[in-house]
Design a protein around this motif. Structure first.
Motif, PDB file in Angstrom:
ATOM      1  N   UNK A  58       4.103  -8.813  12.678  1.00 43.61           N
ATOM      2  CA  UNK A  58       4.575  -7.722  11.620  1.00 43.61           C
ATOM      3  C   UNK A  58       5.967  -7.917  11.765  1.00 43.61           C
ATOM      4  N   UNK A  59       6.719  -8.034  12.587  1.00 44.48           N
ATOM      5  CA  UNK A  59       8.165  -8.208  12.480  1.00 44.48           C
ATOM      6  C   UNK A  59       8.687  -9.235  11.984  1.00 44.48           C
ATOM      7  N   UNK A  60       8.055 -10.624  12.219  1.00 45.98           N
ATOM      8  CA  UNK A  60       8.239 -11.684  11.547  1.00 45.98           C
ATOM      9  C   UNK A  60       7.817 -11.906  10.159  1.00 45.98           C
ATOM     10  N   UNK A  61       6.890 -10.990   9.790  1.00 43.00           N
ATOM     11  CA  UNK A  61       6.686 -10.711   8.193  1.00 43.00           C
ATOM     12  C   UNK A  61       7.484  -9.964   7.675  1.00 43.00           C
ATOM     13  N   UNK A  62       8.172  -8.823   8.061  1.00 42.57           N
ATOM     14  CA  UNK A  62       9.066  -8.272   7.510  1.00 42.57           C
ATOM     15  C   UNK A  62      10.539  -9.064   7.405  1.00 42.57           C
ATOM     16  N   UNK A  63      10.594 -10.057   8.263  1.00 38.56           N
ATOM     17  CA  UNK A  63      11.911 -10.717   8.144  1.00 38.56           C
ATOM     18  C   UNK A  63      11.773 -12.298   7.379  1.00 38.56           C
ATOM     19  N   UNK A  64      10.524 -12.327   6.942  1.00 33.25           N
ATOM     20  CA  UNK A  64      10.342 -13.813   6.153  1.00 33.25           C
ATOM     21  C   UNK A  64       9.983 -14.859   7.149  1.00 33.25           C
ATOM     22  N   UNK A 102       7.234 -15.339   9.286  1.00 31.12           N
ATOM     23  CA  UNK A 102       5.614 -15.320   9.736  1.00 31.12           C
ATOM     24  C   UNK A 102       4.974 -16.487   9.613  1.00 31.12           C
ATOM     25  N   UNK A 103       5.347 -17.405   8.454  1.00 27.01           N
ATOM     26  CA  UNK A 103       4.662 -18.485   8.230  1.00 27.01           C
ATOM     27  C   UNK A 103       5.335 -19.980   9.428  1.00 27.01           C
ATOM     28  N   UNK A 104       6.411 -19.345  10.191  1.00 27.60           N
ATOM     29  CA  UNK A 104       7.185 -20.174  11.083  1.00 27.60           C
ATOM     30  C   UNK A 104       6.632 -19.776  12.735  1.00 27.60           C
ATOM     31  N   UNK A 105       5.887 -18.899  12.742  1.00 27.34           N
ATOM     32  CA  UNK A 105       5.668 -18.358  14.063  1.00 27.34           C
ATOM     33  C   UNK A 105       5.375 -19.288  15.229  1.00 27.34           C
ATOM     34  N   UNK A 131      14.356 -23.759  18.128  1.00 31.41           N
ATOM     35  CA  UNK A 131      15.405 -24.559  17.732  1.00 31.41           C
ATOM     36  C   UNK A 131      15.221 -25.452  16.469  1.00 31.41           C
ATOM     37  N   UNK A 132      13.807 -25.467  15.816  1.00 26.62           N
ATOM     38  CA  UNK A 132      13.632 -26.062  14.654  1.00 26.62           C
ATOM     39  C   UNK A 132      14.205 -25.350  13.377  1.00 26.62           C
ATOM     40  N   UNK A 133      14.453 -24.223  13.603  1.00 28.01           N
ATOM     41  CA  UNK A 133      14.930 -23.142  12.499  1.00 28.01           C
ATOM     42  C   UNK A 133      16.134 -23.490  11.781  1.00 28.01           C
ATOM     43  N   UNK A 134      16.509 -23.201  10.692  1.00 24.63           N
ATOM     44  CA  UNK A 134      17.778 -23.439  10.395  1.00 24.63           C
ATOM     45  C   UNK A 134      18.889 -22.301  10.830  1.00 24.63           C
ATOM     46  N   UNK A 135      19.931 -22.277  10.644  1.00 23.90           N
ATOM     47  CA  UNK A 135      20.862 -21.339  11.284  1.00 23.90           C
ATOM     48  C   UNK A 135      20.670 -20.066  10.662  1.00 23.90           C
ATOM     49  N   UNK A 136      20.367 -19.708   9.378  1.00 26.39           N
ATOM     50  CA  UNK A 136      20.197 -18.307   8.947  1.00 26.39           C
ATOM     51  C   UNK A 136      18.949 -17.970   9.496  1.00 26.39           C
ATOM     52  N   UNK A 137      17.884 -18.806   9.626  1.00 28.44           N
ATOM     53  CA  UNK A 137      16.481 -18.237   9.878  1.00 28.44           C
ATOM     54  C   UNK A 137      16.529 -17.885  11.489  1.00 28.44           C
ATOM     55  N   UNK A 138      17.652 -18.667  12.098  1.00 24.87           N
ATOM     56  CA  UNK A 138      17.670 -18.551  13.639  1.00 24.87           C
ATOM     57  C   UNK A 138      18.296 -17.025  13.840  1.00 24.87           C
ATOM     58  N   UNK A 139      19.325 -16.569  13.041  1.00 22.56           N
ATOM     59  CA  UNK A 139      19.815 -15.381  12.901  1.00 22.56           C
ATOM     60  C   UNK A 139      18.911 -14.185  12.661  1.00 22.56           C
ATOM     61  N   UNK A 140      17.901 -14.379  11.476  1.00 22.39           N
ATOM     62  CA  UNK A 140      16.751 -13.516  11.465  1.00 22.39           C
ATOM     63  C   UNK A 140      15.818 -13.316  12.572  1.00 22.39           C
TER      64      UNK A 140
END
Length: 244
Positions: A124-130, A132-135, A140-149
């Protein structure tokens, strides 16, 4: 400012050798309030967050959460009491999945959850922060901005009473910034109290109920964003005497 602050910092000080990193800092954060902690680079803002979160012990002074003294307590105990924080340099469990990072944040809190309940809350938290599709992806594979999220999601997983944001909005493009401002505002609407170190003045003006400005370890101004940003001493601290 509420009459009974949720977070109350009084006369907080910390030295490193002869350097007064934080000297006599006092501030309050009310319930459901966003307070900005401002100041030029090197003014002591991150050290102040380290003292509040338990990453550092103060030389003197007091930090109270809902009236309970936390100054000098280790960071894991402070986290369990309800204070969570982000960092200027994102700190994640890089080899764990996005979902596992958020679930980990639920184990070290005043309201721990485990198993299926933790996984459901994390999604639910991942959905809120956009995210969820990367759960299932490694962090380490996330972009910098998504790592901050993701770091923010892990903080929120602990259901903090006070959230410390250390330049969380830095590095966002204009579209991302507006989305992030909306997200922070939604946290306030949900009752989370926030102390944010921030240099993005658009966000400060938009979000902060109250601001405290530091320079060379000391508090030099406090008030609304508009008032402190127009204060000659604050202008001098940021831009020099010729602009004050």
């Amino acid at each position: 400012m509420t009459a009974e602050p949720l977070l109350e910092v009084s006369d907080l000080s910390r030295r490193f050798g002869g350097l007064k990193a934080v000297e006599g800092l006092s501030l309050q954060v009310g319930r459901g309030e966003i307070v900005g902690l401002l100041g030029p680079n090197g003014s002591g803002k991150t050290t102040a967050l380290n003292l509040i979160s338990g990453a550092l012990a103060p030389d003197s002074g007091s930090v109270k959460l809902a009236g309970q003294e936390t100054a000098g307590a280790p960071s894991h105990r402070v986290a369990r009491l309800g204070i969570a924080r982000t960092f200027q340099l994102v700190r994640l469990f890089q080899t764990m999945t996005v979902l596992e990072n958020v679930v980990a944040g639920m184990a070290f809190t005043h309201e721990p959850r485990f198993g299926a309940a933790a996984a459901a809350d994390a999604l639910a938290l991942l959905e809120k922060l956009g995210l969820a599709d990367r759960a299932a992806q490694p962090a380490a594979d996330l972009t910098y901005i998504d790592q901050k999220r993701l770091e923010l999601a892990r903080c929120l997983a602990s259901r903090p009473r006070v959230l410390l944001l250390d330049e969380w909005l830095a590095g966002l493009n204009p579209t991302e910034l507006q989305l992030a401002i909306g997200l922070v505002r939604s946290l306030k609407d949900e009752g989370v109290s926030i102390l944010m170190v921030e240099h993005v003045l658009e966000a400060v003006r938009s979000l902060c109920d109250h601001c405290v400005v530091m320079n060379a370890g000391r508090r030099i101004a406090a008030g609304t964003a508009a008032a402190v940003l127009a204060d000659p001493e604050v202008v001098r601290a940021y831009l020099g005497d010729e602009h004050a």
